[in-house]
Design a protein around this motif. Structure first.
Motif, PDB file in Angstrom:
ATOM      1  N   THR A 135       0.397  -1.225   0.186  1.00 47.46           N
ATOM      2  CA  THR A 135      -0.106  -0.402  -0.428  1.00 47.46           C
ATOM      3  C   THR A 135       0.953   1.673   0.036  1.00 47.46           C
ATOM      4  O   THR A 135       0.182   2.369  -0.992  1.00 47.46           O
ATOM      5  N   PHE A 136       2.270   1.870   0.977  1.00 47.86           N
ATOM      6  CA  PHE A 136       2.669   2.392   1.382  1.00 47.86           C
ATOM      7  C   PHE A 136       3.534   3.174  -0.873  1.00 47.86           C
ATOM      8  O   PHE A 136       4.007   3.699  -0.981  1.00 47.86           O
ATOM      9  N   ILE A 137       4.230   1.411  -0.734  1.00 47.61           N
ATOM     10  CA  ILE A 137       4.546   1.497  -2.287  1.00 47.61           C
ATOM     11  C   ILE A 137       3.765   2.328  -3.310  1.00 47.61           C
ATOM     12  O   ILE A 137       4.152   2.634  -4.227  1.00 47.61           O
ATOM     13  N   TYR A 139       0.594   3.891  -3.088  1.00 47.01           N
ATOM     14  CA  TYR A 139       0.588   5.282  -2.804  1.00 47.01           C
ATOM     15  C   TYR A 139       1.061   6.301  -3.788  1.00 47.01           C
ATOM     16  O   TYR A 139       1.170   7.789  -4.551  1.00 47.01           O
ATOM     17  N   PHE A 140       2.819   5.866  -4.009  1.00 49.88           N
ATOM     18  CA  PHE A 140       3.291   7.082  -4.157  1.00 49.88           C
ATOM     19  C   PHE A 140       3.428   6.587  -5.985  1.00 49.88           C
ATOM     20  O   PHE A 140       3.548   7.764  -6.837  1.00 49.88           O
ATOM     21  N   ILE A 141       2.769   5.742  -6.389  1.00 50.68           N
ATOM     22  CA  ILE A 141       2.971   5.202  -7.553  1.00 50.68           C
ATOM     23  C   ILE A 141       1.631   5.912  -8.350  1.00 50.68           C
ATOM     24  O   ILE A 141       2.117   6.467  -9.391  1.00 50.68           O
ATOM     25  N   LYS A 143       0.250   8.231  -7.248  1.00 52.90           N
ATOM     26  CA  LYS A 143      -0.175  10.011  -7.049  1.00 52.90           C
ATOM     27  C   LYS A 143       1.365  10.296  -7.781  1.00 52.90           C
ATOM     28  O   LYS A 143       0.412  11.162  -8.457  1.00 52.90           O
ATOM     29  N   TYR A 144       1.994   9.672  -8.735  1.00 52.34           N
ATOM     30  CA  TYR A 144       2.953  10.237  -9.409  1.00 52.34           C
ATOM     31  C   TYR A 144       1.714  10.126 -10.611  1.00 52.34           C
ATOM     32  O   TYR A 144       2.134  10.788 -11.847  1.00 52.34           O
ATOM     33  N   ASN A 146      -1.600  10.354 -11.500  1.00 48.22           N
ATOM     34  CA  ASN A 146      -2.152  11.536 -10.991  1.00 48.22           C
ATOM     35  C   ASN A 146      -3.419  10.685 -11.197  1.00 48.22           C
ATOM     36  O   ASN A 146      -4.287  11.268 -11.310  1.00 48.22           O
ATOM     37  N   LEU A 150      -7.441   9.611  -4.812  1.00 50.28           N
ATOM     38  CA  LEU A 150      -6.129   8.900  -4.383  1.00 50.28           C
ATOM     39  C   LEU A 150      -6.297   8.187  -3.133  1.00 50.28           C
ATOM     40  O   LEU A 150      -5.824   7.081  -3.565  1.00 50.28           O
ATOM     41  N   THR A 154      -6.076   4.137  -2.578  1.00 48.83           N
ATOM     42  CA  THR A 154      -5.099   3.414  -2.097  1.00 48.83           C
ATOM     43  C   THR A 154      -5.883   2.902  -0.888  1.00 48.83           C
ATOM     44  O   THR A 154      -4.864   1.248  -0.519  1.00 48.83           O
TER      45      THR A 154
END
Length: 231
Positions: A135-137, A139-141, A143-144, A146, A150, A154
């Motif tokens: 989930t942590f990984i 989230y940033f993917i 977000k990148y 868009n 979001l 997630t």
């Protein structure tokens, strides 16, 4: 053929549940103002997969792989990249692994019913840690890229991942995780439908999925008790 055997194994209640689910989806499609053929195909495949997964039947896992592809296409069209990546990169591959695992662990030789496994403390700890990491990984993917909505997307990844792994582990609690995921997805597609009414059928789809997943948990618990009693 084996899939015909799978249909014959359905109880009267399960057949009625499947029929009502399919009918509800079909009616929502026929009377909807926007008719999207991919959405209706995905919904019908998905709800059919659920009834067989609820039976512990490997045919349900095969249909889950097919559903994942269609659902990923729908998600891509509304910029739900999290859903697309989750189903193509996680749900579908784990479903393929589940097909192999379920075939290797039948309750009785020659039967379609999978042997249900206990969920140990070690497995629970590993599942929690993996879910947090994935989930942590993601989230940033997301977000990148868009990704639309979001936060909810997630949360959907967390519930989808845990549900898929629990299914691979042959645990009844897969259905609880999927029921939680259904609630998240209902919220996601309500948001989407507010912008495009064509996605209303996806809301109906996941409401029906929720009902089927609740039955899945009930039936797997019943199957587990029956399997243990026969040992």
């Amino acid at each position: 053929m084996k899939f015909l055997k799978s249909f014959k194994r359905l109880t009267k209640f399960e057949f009625v549940l499947w029929f009502l689910s399919v009918s509800a989806i079909a009616i929502s499609f026929l009377f909807g103002t926007h008719k999207d053929i991919i959405t209706i195909i995905a919904s019908l495949i998905g709800v059919t997969a659920l009834i067989f997964v609820a039976k512990g039947d490997v045919f349900g896992q095969i249909l889950t792989v097919v559903f994942s592809v269609f659902y990923a296409i729908i998600s891509f069209r509304f910029s739900y990249y999290g859903e697309m990546i989750t189903y193509l990169g996680m749900t579908a591959p784990i479903a393929v692994m589940s097909v192999i695992t379920w075939l290797k662990n039948p309750y009785e030789k020659g039967e379609n019913e999978v042997k249900i496994a206990n969920l140990t403390k070690k497995k629970i700890i590993i599942l929690i840690l993996l879910t947090i990491f994935v989930t942590f990984i993601f989230y940033f993917i997301l977000k990148y890229f868009n990704n639309a909505n979001l936060f909810m997307s997630t949360v959907s990844i967390a519930t989808s991942f845990s549900a898929s792994v629990l299914m691979l582990l042959r645990s009844p609690y897969y259905a609880v995780a999927y029921a939680c995921n259904d609630v998240v997805l209902i919220v996601l597609w309500v948001m989407a439908a507010m912008q495009d009414i064509a996605f209303l059928s996806m809301i109906i789809c996941f409401v029906i999925f929720f009902v089927n997943d609740l039955y899945g948990f009930f039936n797997w618990r019943r199957m587990m008790k029956r399997q243990k009693d026969k040992l």
